[in-house]
Write an enzyme that holds these catalytic residues in place. Structure first.
Site, mmCIF file in Angstrom:
data_model
loop_
_atom_site.group_PDB
_atom_site.id
_atom_site.type_symbol
_atom_site.label_atom_id
_atom_site.label_comp_id
_atom_site.label_asym_id
_atom_site.label_seq_id
_atom_site.Cartn_x
_atom_site.Cartn_y
_atom_site.Cartn_z
ATOM 1 N N THR A 1 0.850 -1.706 0.075
ATOM 2 C CA THR A 1 -0.295 -0.059 0.353
ATOM 3 C C THR A 1 0.956 0.910 -0.126
ATOM 4 O OG1 THR A 1 -1.747 -0.858 1.309
ATOM 5 C CG2 THR A 1 -1.511 1.113 1.690
ATOM 6 N N VAL B 146 -13.938 -3.011 2.405
ATOM 7 C CA VAL B 146 -13.540 -2.478 2.663
ATOM 8 C C VAL B 146 -12.168 -2.003 4.011
ATOM 9 C CG1 VAL B 146 -13.477 0.681 2.661
ATOM 10 C CG2 VAL B 146 -15.058 -1.387 1.311
ATOM 11 N N HIS C 111 -2.010 -4.518 8.591
ATOM 12 C CA HIS C 111 -3.767 -4.692 8.576
ATOM 13 C C HIS C 111 -5.130 -3.567 8.863
ATOM 14 C CE1 HIS C 111 -7.078 -7.646 10.371
ATOM 15 N NE2 HIS C 111 -6.084 -8.242 9.044
HETATM 16 N N1 ASP Z 1 -4.216 -0.778 5.070
HETATM 17 C C1 ASP Z 1 -4.386 -1.478 3.965
HETATM 18 C C2 ASP Z 1 -5.565 -2.391 4.407
HETATM 19 O O1 ASP Z 1 -5.537 -3.353 4.834
HETATM 20 C C3 ASP Z 1 -3.453 -2.621 3.405
HETATM 21 C C4 ASP Z 1 -1.984 -2.187 4.308
HETATM 22 O O2 ASP Z 1 -1.464 -1.007 4.045
HETATM 23 O O3 ASP Z 1 -1.196 -3.331 3.007
HETATM 24 O O4 ASP Z 1 -6.362 -2.396 3.333
#
Ligand code: ASP
Length: 303
Positions: free
Chosen positions: A164, A193, A217
């Site tokens: 991300t 989401v 997460h």
């Molecule tokens: N926070 C993002 C989600 O859970 C994933 C990530 O940051 O790697 O959609």
């Protein structure tokens, strides 16, 4: 000192080869964000959007091209943009077949009366705004197809989506902004989401304090309201690095999940924090670009 820019390329554990590709990717994005931020009239909002677009176009990140796949093998992306002058925000969730979701989030902020538009409605909004729609397979990489296969074969063996992207900045006028974009987590339930498009979870900013972006997460980040937790500690006068460290550690101890965050204060102080082994990051301020992936290791160049 102003201006200042901080980026991340996702908190999580990846192998060294992929970590190196992400390190190069955050540096490329940082140079582009800084090119805009360093202009006499450069705005924090333009800089964070541009930096995130570069990472969305880089297949090594879980955003835009290279997004992780949901359980059905489809790409569904979330993105957020927020600016700290009027506290305007725009976000999309479960957006499909769009190269740069961050720019659709900005359109939501600037052209709609809403903050978050999801699913088919988000795609319809993008179309109405003249944003080109790709063929679904154009966002799918071989790497992520394999990750989904591995996830289905051994659900315990696969880290949730990693890569991300996010950016925070403060410009010469003291304006702050945050932008984030993600494909979410590998093998997620269609329609899921995460934290990324949620104000206060994925990102938050106010020019009275600064700007924050989260990664990791999403369910844990949402439960801990990670961005607003860091922001509120900064507001209370806790040092920016302690605010980020404490909030990430609290999240991990309280939820069992892992996360990371980047932050910039209205005065240009910066922070990078994570409870994962790795998180690609880059900071540009005072004529220097610093970047790293692992604890204690960083590279730097004059910019
Ligand atoms: N926070 C993002 C989600 O859970 C994933 C990530 O940051 O790697 O959609």
């Amino acid at each position: 000192m102003l201006p200042a820019l901080v980026l991340h390329g996702g908190a999580g554990d990846v192998d060294d080869e992929r970590a190196q590709a992400k390190l190069i990717g955050v540096q490329v994005a940082a140079r582009e964000g800084w090119r805009i931020l360093n202009m006499p009239e450069g705005s924090a909002l333009d800089a964070v959007e541009a930096a995130v677009r570069v990472m969305e176009d880089d297949p090594n990140f879980n955003a835009g091209i290279g997004s992780v796949l949901n359980f059905d093998g489809d790409v569904e992306m979330d993105a957020l943009v927020m600016e700290g002058h009027k506290l305007e925000a725009g976000a999309v969730a479960c957006l499909r077949d769009i190269k740069n979701p961050v720019s659709v989030a900005r359109l939501v902020m600037e052209k709609s009366e809403h903050i978050l538009i999801a699913g088919q409605g988000a795609n319809r909004f993008a179309e109405e705004q003249g944003v080109a729609r790709l063929q679904p397979e154009e966002l799918v990489t071989k790497y992520e197809t394999k990750c989904l296969e591995d996830f289905k074969n051994d659900r315990k063996g696969k880290p949730p989506g990693v890569g991300t992207v996010g950016a925070v900045a403060v410009d010469r006028k003291g304006r702050v902004a945050v932008a984030l974009s993600t494909g979410g987590t590998c093998g997620k339930t269609p329609g899921r989401v995460g934290d990324t498009p949620l104000v206060g979870c994925g990102g938050y900013c106010d020019e009275a304090v600064g700007a924050v972006a989260s990664t990791g997460h999403g369910e844990s980040i949402t439960k801990a309201c990670l961005a607003s937790s860091i922001f509120n500690l900064m507001k209370q006068g806790i040092s920016i690095q302690n605010a980020a460290d404490e909030s990430c550690e609290f999240l991990t101890s309280r939820t069992g999940g892992t996360a990371g965050a980047i932050a910039v204060s209205k005065n240009g102080e910066t922070a990078v924090a994570h409870t994962t082994d790795k998180m690609p990051w880059a900071i540009v301020s005072d004529g220097e670009l610093r970047a790293g992936v692992k604890w204690g290791e960083e590279v730097s160049e004059k910019i």
